[in-house]
Design a protein around this motif. Structure first.
Motif, short mmCIF file in Angstrom:
data_model
loop_
_atom_site.label_atom_id
_atom_site.label_comp_id
_atom_site.label_asym_id
_atom_site.label_seq_id
_atom_site.Cartn_x
_atom_site.Cartn_y
_atom_site.Cartn_z
N LEU A 48 5.56 -25.81 -39.36
CA LEU A 48 6.26 -25.48 -40.59
C LEU A 48 5.43 -24.67 -41.56
CD1 LEU A 48 7.91 -28.97 -41.20
CD2 LEU A 48 8.88 -26.97 -40.06
N GLN A 49 4.10 -24.75 -41.43
CA GLN A 49 3.23 -24.02 -42.35
C GLN A 49 1.95 -23.63 -41.63
OE1 GLN A 49 0.92 -26.07 -45.43
NE2 GLN A 49 1.90 -24.73 -46.92
N ILE A 50 1.49 -22.43 -41.95
CA ILE A 50 0.19 -21.96 -41.46
C ILE A 50 -0.61 -21.54 -42.69
CG2 ILE A 50 -1.06 -20.23 -40.13
CD1 ILE A 50 1.36 -20.09 -38.27
N ALA A 51 -1.82 -22.09 -42.81
CA ALA A 51 -2.70 -21.74 -43.93
C ALA A 51 -3.76 -20.76 -43.43
CB ALA A 51 -3.37 -22.98 -44.49
N PHE A 52 -3.93 -19.69 -44.18
CA PHE A 52 -4.95 -18.69 -43.89
C PHE A 52 -6.05 -18.83 -44.93
CE2 PHE A 52 -1.03 -16.94 -42.22
CZ PHE A 52 -1.42 -16.43 -40.98
N ILE A 53 -7.29 -18.97 -44.48
CA ILE A 53 -8.43 -18.99 -45.39
C ILE A 53 -8.89 -17.55 -45.53
CG2 ILE A 53 -10.78 -19.80 -45.76
CD1 ILE A 53 -9.99 -22.27 -44.15
N VAL A 54 -8.86 -17.05 -46.75
CA VAL A 54 -9.12 -15.63 -47.00
C VAL A 54 -10.15 -15.47 -48.11
CG1 VAL A 54 -6.83 -14.92 -46.22
CG2 VAL A 54 -7.18 -15.47 -48.62
N ILE A 69 -5.31 -19.36 -48.99
CA ILE A 69 -6.24 -20.10 -49.83
C ILE A 69 -7.66 -19.63 -49.55
CG2 ILE A 69 -4.83 -22.19 -50.08
CD1 ILE A 69 -6.39 -23.44 -47.79
N PRO A 70 -8.51 -19.68 -50.57
CA PRO A 70 -9.92 -19.36 -50.34
C PRO A 70 -10.69 -20.63 -50.00
CG PRO A 70 -9.54 -19.56 -52.67
CD PRO A 70 -8.20 -19.80 -51.99
N ALA A 71 -11.78 -20.50 -49.33
CA ALA A 71 -12.65 -21.66 -49.10
C ALA A 71 -13.28 -22.02 -50.44
CB ALA A 71 -13.72 -21.33 -48.07
N GLU A 99 -13.45 -15.38 -43.45
CA GLU A 99 -12.17 -14.71 -43.25
C GLU A 99 -12.07 -14.19 -41.82
OE1 GLU A 99 -9.28 -11.74 -45.67
OE2 GLU A 99 -11.43 -11.56 -45.98
N GLY A 100 -10.92 -14.42 -41.20
CA GLY A 100 -10.68 -13.93 -39.86
C GLY A 100 -11.02 -14.92 -38.76
#
Length: 106
Positions: free
Chosen positions: A12-18, A76-78, A94-95
């Motif tokens: 339902l959700q994917i979080a990307f740390i950017v 979201i950022p770390a 990131e990545g």
């Protein structure tokens, strides 16, 4: 065939740390041809009453969300503050793909 890490096909959700929440939200909005979502900041302890490992946590987090028909993307950022996010994802850059953890439990 390898055993899947996730035991479900319902995500339902994917979080990307950017490194830059605003820039990532803008890029994905362009990809999907939608308006750039608003970047917001989570509330501090006084309002959110965030507790981590049994202690009040000052952790705050910048975030943006894109809602698609079948999934929500979160950017979201770390953070270096003690928090569940930092413990869950560890030292992410990131990545990189975060290690699987409690954040992926359904």
């Amino acid at each position: 065939m390898r055993e899947p890490v996730l035991k479900t096909s319902k995500v339902l959700q994917i979080a990307f740390i950017v490194s830059d929440v605003q820039a990532a939200a803008e890029k994905y909005a362009r990809l999907f041809g939608i308006e750039t979502p608003r970047v917001s900041m989570s509330d501090g302890y006084e309002k959110a009453q965030t507790v981590f490992m049994g202690k009040p946590s000052p952790a705050r987090c910048k975030m943006a969300f894109i809602d698609l028909d079948n999934i929500q993307l979160e950017f979201i950022p770390a953070s270096n503050e003690p928090s569940g996010c930092l413990q869950t994802f560890g030292d992410c850059r990131e990545g990189q793909i975060p290690r699987c953890s409690a954040a992926l439990q359904v």
